[in-house]
Scaffold this motif. Structure first.
Motif, mmCIF file in Angstrom:
data_model
loop_
_atom_site.group_PDB
_atom_site.id
_atom_site.type_symbol
_atom_site.label_atom_id
_atom_site.label_comp_id
_atom_site.label_asym_id
_atom_site.label_seq_id
_atom_site.Cartn_x
_atom_site.Cartn_y
_atom_site.Cartn_z
ATOM 1 N N GLU A 172 0.830 -1.200 0.000
ATOM 2 C CA GLU A 172 0.000 0.000 0.000
ATOM 3 C C GLU A 172 0.865 1.251 0.000
ATOM 4 O O GLU A 172 0.578 2.232 -0.709
ATOM 5 C CB GLU A 172 -0.920 -0.023 1.228
ATOM 6 N N ARG A 173 1.929 1.190 0.795
ATOM 7 C CA ARG A 173 2.830 2.350 0.829
ATOM 8 C C ARG A 173 3.512 2.568 -0.523
ATOM 9 O O ARG A 173 3.694 3.706 -0.974
ATOM 10 C CB ARG A 173 3.880 2.152 1.927
ATOM 11 N N GLN A 174 3.908 1.452 -1.153
ATOM 12 C CA GLN A 174 4.553 1.591 -2.452
ATOM 13 C C GLN A 174 3.582 2.148 -3.503
ATOM 14 O O GLN A 174 3.951 2.989 -4.334
ATOM 15 C CB GLN A 174 5.087 0.233 -2.901
ATOM 16 N N ARG A 175 2.331 1.696 -3.462
ATOM 17 C CA ARG A 175 1.333 2.221 -4.412
ATOM 18 C C ARG A 175 1.108 3.709 -4.187
ATOM 19 O O ARG A 175 1.065 4.509 -5.135
ATOM 20 C CB ARG A 175 0.013 1.462 -4.230
ATOM 21 N N LEU A 176 1.005 4.082 -2.909
ATOM 22 C CA LEU A 176 0.828 5.496 -2.594
ATOM 23 C C LEU A 176 2.036 6.301 -3.040
ATOM 24 O O LEU A 176 1.902 7.429 -3.557
ATOM 25 C CB LEU A 176 0.617 5.650 -1.083
ATOM 26 N N GLN A 177 3.199 5.694 -2.895
ATOM 27 C CA GLN A 177 4.419 6.398 -3.312
ATOM 28 C C GLN A 177 4.432 6.666 -4.816
ATOM 29 O O GLN A 177 4.829 7.745 -5.261
ATOM 30 C CB GLN A 177 5.630 5.556 -2.899
ATOM 31 N N ASN A 178 3.970 5.682 -5.591
ATOM 32 C CA ASN A 178 3.931 5.877 -7.047
ATOM 33 C C ASN A 178 2.983 7.009 -7.446
ATOM 34 O O ASN A 178 3.266 7.813 -8.349
ATOM 35 C CB ASN A 178 3.509 4.580 -7.720
ATOM 36 N N ILE A 179 1.823 7.032 -6.739
ATOM 37 C CA ILE A 179 0.874 8.117 -7.024
ATOM 38 C C ILE A 179 1.488 9.465 -6.681
ATOM 39 O O ILE A 179 1.392 10.439 -7.436
ATOM 40 C CB ILE A 179 -0.431 7.887 -6.245
ATOM 41 N N LEU A 180 2.140 9.491 -5.506
ATOM 42 C CA LEU A 180 2.735 10.753 -5.081
ATOM 43 C C LEU A 180 3.856 11.193 -6.005
ATOM 44 O O LEU A 180 4.046 12.398 -6.249
ATOM 45 C CB LEU A 180 3.256 10.594 -3.648
ATOM 46 N N VAL A 181 4.604 10.188 -6.523
ATOM 47 C CA VAL A 181 5.686 10.552 -7.447
ATOM 48 C C VAL A 181 5.114 11.232 -8.694
ATOM 49 O O VAL A 181 5.659 12.237 -9.184
ATOM 50 C CB VAL A 181 6.506 9.313 -7.819
ATOM 51 N N GLU A 182 4.009 10.680 -9.230
ATOM 52 C CA GLU A 182 3.386 11.281 -10.418
ATOM 53 C C GLU A 182 2.897 12.703 -10.136
ATOM 54 O O GLU A 182 3.037 13.605 -10.975
ATOM 55 C CB GLU A 182 2.215 10.407 -10.873
ATOM 56 N N VAL A 183 2.333 12.866 -8.910
ATOM 57 C CA VAL A 183 1.864 14.216 -8.559
ATOM 58 C C VAL A 183 3.045 15.149 -8.365
ATOM 59 O O VAL A 183 3.040 16.310 -8.811
ATOM 60 C CB VAL A 183 0.997 14.151 -7.293
ATOM 61 N N LEU A 184 4.106 14.641 -7.711
ATOM 62 C CA LEU A 184 5.244 15.497 -7.392
ATOM 63 C C LEU A 184 6.065 15.885 -8.615
ATOM 64 O O LEU A 184 6.882 16.803 -8.530
ATOM 65 C CB LEU A 184 6.138 14.796 -6.370
ATOM 66 N N VAL A 185 5.878 15.124 -9.732
ATOM 67 C CA VAL A 185 6.549 15.548 -10.964
ATOM 68 C C VAL A 185 6.088 16.948 -11.343
ATOM 69 O O VAL A 185 6.866 17.766 -11.847
ATOM 70 C CB VAL A 185 6.260 14.539 -12.095
ATOM 71 N N GLY A 186 4.834 17.237 -11.032
ATOM 72 C CA GLY A 186 4.313 18.563 -11.368
ATOM 73 C C GLY A 186 4.566 19.591 -10.308
ATOM 74 O O GLY A 186 4.619 20.782 -10.607
ATOM 75 N N ILE A 187 4.683 19.147 -9.047
ATOM 76 C CA ILE A 187 4.790 20.168 -7.998
ATOM 77 C C ILE A 187 6.168 20.194 -7.348
ATOM 78 O O ILE A 187 6.354 20.848 -6.322
ATOM 79 C CB ILE A 187 3.690 19.955 -6.952
ATOM 80 N N GLY A 188 7.106 19.433 -7.848
ATOM 81 C CA GLY A 188 8.529 19.551 -7.527
ATOM 82 C C GLY A 188 8.892 19.548 -6.054
ATOM 83 O O GLY A 188 9.163 18.515 -5.466
ATOM 84 N N ALA A 189 8.884 20.743 -5.503
ATOM 85 C CA ALA A 189 9.395 20.930 -4.150
ATOM 86 C C ALA A 189 8.594 20.120 -3.123
ATOM 87 O O ALA A 189 9.161 19.553 -2.174
ATOM 88 C CB ALA A 189 9.384 22.403 -3.782
#
Length: 676
Positions: free
Chosen positions: A181-198
């Motif tokens: 679950e943590r890894q899945r959440l991490q992948n989602i967050l990575v996709e979001v963080l590509v746009g929001i960087g910091a």
């Protein structure tokens, strides 16, 4: 600002943005890689910790049980000593495994189910019960009992291990589900963080920190499980498995060989059972912890790689390196004895204990199991010859152990074949030379070992529990043989501590007298002071029942105990037998004659008969008769002989008595000594 300048400015801003975007993406990629590595490492740590959880403990227990059974089967097939040692080793590994199951997570898992607790108690009891059967190998009955128990153990371990595995699978699924679950959440967050960087970088930093903490917790749990599997839960010392591994590693290490010889010190506390019985098991555990701490401190001053372990109960071992050979090893063992002898402060008060130590040094080509066995042999030899001392191993001890095993294993066959026979030593009136009684004594001629002295096979029979059967056999034979004689002589039979401890002893004696038609007045039962001292209250109670049958009761080896006079007050003895140690020194020590005279005067006042043992010279006869003693036995009058020699012996006695000449020729004395 001109259009060209604006374009340049825009181009510069774009380049900066692109560089920033590339930098952010690189950081994100690095962060993702680090995050993935942390997750994988956490998963690996969890997997590693699971090697020591309850499921693995159950599986390892099953492997231990199956391996123990395989080694036993191999030994049954080959009869090879090495296979016997391996069977014994894996039995000890299995026993150690069962002990570890009573603590930690596996102990908690077992305790959650009454059924599992009952199964575990059965398992522990069955495994402990077959230890004596291992010592009885190669006895076929022992082999069958061990195999039956190990088959049962495999079944119990399979069941408990299966339940443990089921419980662990559920727990592991929850842990892995959380990680997924943590890894899945991490992948989602990575996709979001590509746009929001910091924000992504900040989140990844926090997440990585959390995972590092989880990894540290999992690795710490793995270390704790590993420690529990290789250490004694009570003292924290390395257990038998860890000690054996350390010993094998030290033997195979070139560095260890370069620093001198290895020495194994096997240590056993003297009187530890009394501490448990008197102060309770809690104080016994406190004493074991205190002993362990003291051993650690002493051994720590020798060498940083020396090892102290607890094998179980009050048995400890020390692995050390010595450059001075046996002398240095003995000195270190004495340091341990002296250090442990200082008072231990327990909850129930201060306790002083002694220790006995057996020492074995490494030999070329010798394995760890053999070295540990050598130390155990030295320890057993030390305990048999006087506790509280250091005993170095020598090869004769292994021969002694082999002889001990031959004697112990041969008792059953000897009883069946009649090789353990009854011989009789005459008791003589020293003034007339007339035989006035006989003492029945056990004698054994082994088909391989030849004549085995009773001082050797009687203690072995006592330790193995066969002394009761031997004692009853001697009693029956003495009654049968005595009735076959023309003279109405009384016969004396010795009682062992095991016989005296039995509640049915009086009934057994009464049954023997009835079956053979033996008058109770012709039977005399002898007990030593040391036998009575084992349990004075019970011993006196049993002796009173025997005396009520009409038999005579004799106190043997009188004067060698610690409270002989108190026994004279608590029981009406028919006879005192003065120990041979006083007779041996009559001619050289006036104090011995004074003691014998005092005993004779005391016995006369109490109306108790006296017989003196160990008379070998005419000078001793003169001194004893002068002091007022009449009855004696010893080589001067005859050695123990079979019943077939008694008629001739009695005839010679009648002739001497008629001639009023009790003297015995030097040739007869030499012959008597040769027959003893």
């Amino acid at each position: 600002m001109s259009p060209s300048q604006l374009l340049k400015r825009a181009t510069a801003i774009g380049e900066r943005f692109r560089h920033l975007a590339i930098t952010v993406l690189v950081v994100l990629v690095v962060a993702v890689l680090l995050h993935a590595e942390a997750v994988l490492t956490t998963g690996g740590a969890v997997d590693r910790s699971m090697r020591y959880d309850i499921a693995m403990s159950g599986m390892n227990g099953r492997v231990d049980a199956i391996t123990a059974r395989q080694r036993l089967s191999r030994y049954a097939a080959t009869g090879d000593l090495a296979d016997a040692e391996e069977a014994w080793l894996f039995y000890n590994i299995l026993a150690s495994r069962i002990e570890t199951w009573s603590s930690g997570s596996f102990g908690a898992f077992v305790s959650r189910s009454p059924q599992r607790r009952e199964m575990m108690e059965d398992l522990r009891r069955d495994v402990a019960a077959i230890e004596s059967d291992y010592l009885a190998l190669p006895d076929q009955a022992a082999l069958r009992r061990i195999d039956q128990v190990l088959e049962k153990v495999v079944g119990i371990v399979d069941r408990i291990g299966g339940e443990a595995l089921t419980e662990n699978l559920v727990e592991a699924a929850e842990i892995r589900g959380t990680l997924v679950e943590r890894q899945r959440l991490q992948n989602i967050l990575v996709e979001v963080l590509v746009g929001i960087g910091a924000l992504l970088l900040l989140f990844m930093s926090l997440q990585a920190r959390s995972l590092r903490r989880a990894r540290a917790v999992a690795e710490e749990a793995a270390r704790e499980f590993e420690f529990a599997a290789r250490h004694d839960p009570l003292t924290g010392l390395p257990n038998r498995i860890a000690f054996h591994d350390a010993l094998e590693q030290a033997l195979s290490s070139a560095e260890g060989r370069g620093e001198g010889r290895l020495a194994v010190l096997a240590l056993d506390l003297d009187g530890f059972k009394a501490v448990n019985d008197i102060l309770g098991h809690a104080s016994g555990d406190d004493l074991l912890r205190s002993v362990a701490d003291r051993l650690r401190r002493i051994v720590a001053d020798w060498h940083p790689r020396d090892v102290v372990s607890r094998l179980g109960g009050d048995e400890f071992t020390v692995l050390t390196r010595v450059s001075g050979g046996e002398q240095e090893a003995a000195i270190r063992a004495k340091q341990l004895i002296d250090g442990l002898h200082e008072a231990h402060a327990l909850g129930g008060g201060n306790v002083v204990v002694n220790a006995t130590i057996g020492v074995a040094l490494s030999q070329d080509g010798e394995g760890g199991a053999a070295m540990l066995q050598n130390a155990d042999l030295a320890l057993s030899h030390a305990k048999a010859t006087g506790k509280g001392r250091v005993q170095l191993y020598d090869v004769s001890m292994r021969a002694d152990a082999t002889r001990h095993r031959q004697i112990e294993e041969g008792i059953t066959q000897a009883l069946e074949d009649g090789d353990i026979a009854t011989h009789y030593q005459p008791q003589v009136d020293m003034l007339t030379g007339r035989i006035v009684g006989l003492e029945a004594l056990a004698r054994w001629r082994h088909p391989v070992l030849g004549w085995i002295p009773p001082s050797e096979f009687i203690p072995i029979a006592e330790a193995s529990g066969r002394i009761v059967e031997i004692g009853e056999r001697i009693l029956e034979q003495a009654c049968r043989d005595t009735l076959s004689l023309s003279d109405d002589l009384p016969v004396a039979v010795n009682l062992s501590v095991a016989q005296l401890a039995r509640e049915d002893l009086a009934e057994t004696v009464a049954d023997v007298l009835l079956r053979f038609g033996m008058p109770a007045s012709r039977l005399k039962l002898e007990v030593t002071e040391s036998v009575v001292m084992k349990d004075t209250r019970r011993a006196i109670s049993t002796l009173k029942k025997l005396k009520a049958l009409g038999v005579s009761i004799s106190l043997d080896d009188f004067g060698t105990g610690y409270s002989a006079l108190s026994y004279l007050r608590s029981f009406q003895w028919d006879e005192l037998k003065i120990d041979r140690s006083f007779v041996r020194s009559l001619e050289s020590d006036r104090h011995s004659l004074s003691i014998v005279t005092s005993i004779l005067e005391l016995a006369a006042r109490l109306d108790i008969g006296v017989t003196v043992e160990g008379v070998e010279t005419q000078q001793q006869v003169a001194l004893l008769t002068g002091a007022g003693c009449r009855v004696a036995q010893g080589f001067l009058f005859g050695a123990p002989v079979p019943v077939s020699d008694l008629p001739a012996l009695l005839a010679r006695s009648a002739v001497r008595s008629g001639a009023a000449d009790p003297t015995v020729s030097s040739d007869a004395l030499a012959a008597a000594r040769g027959l003893a």
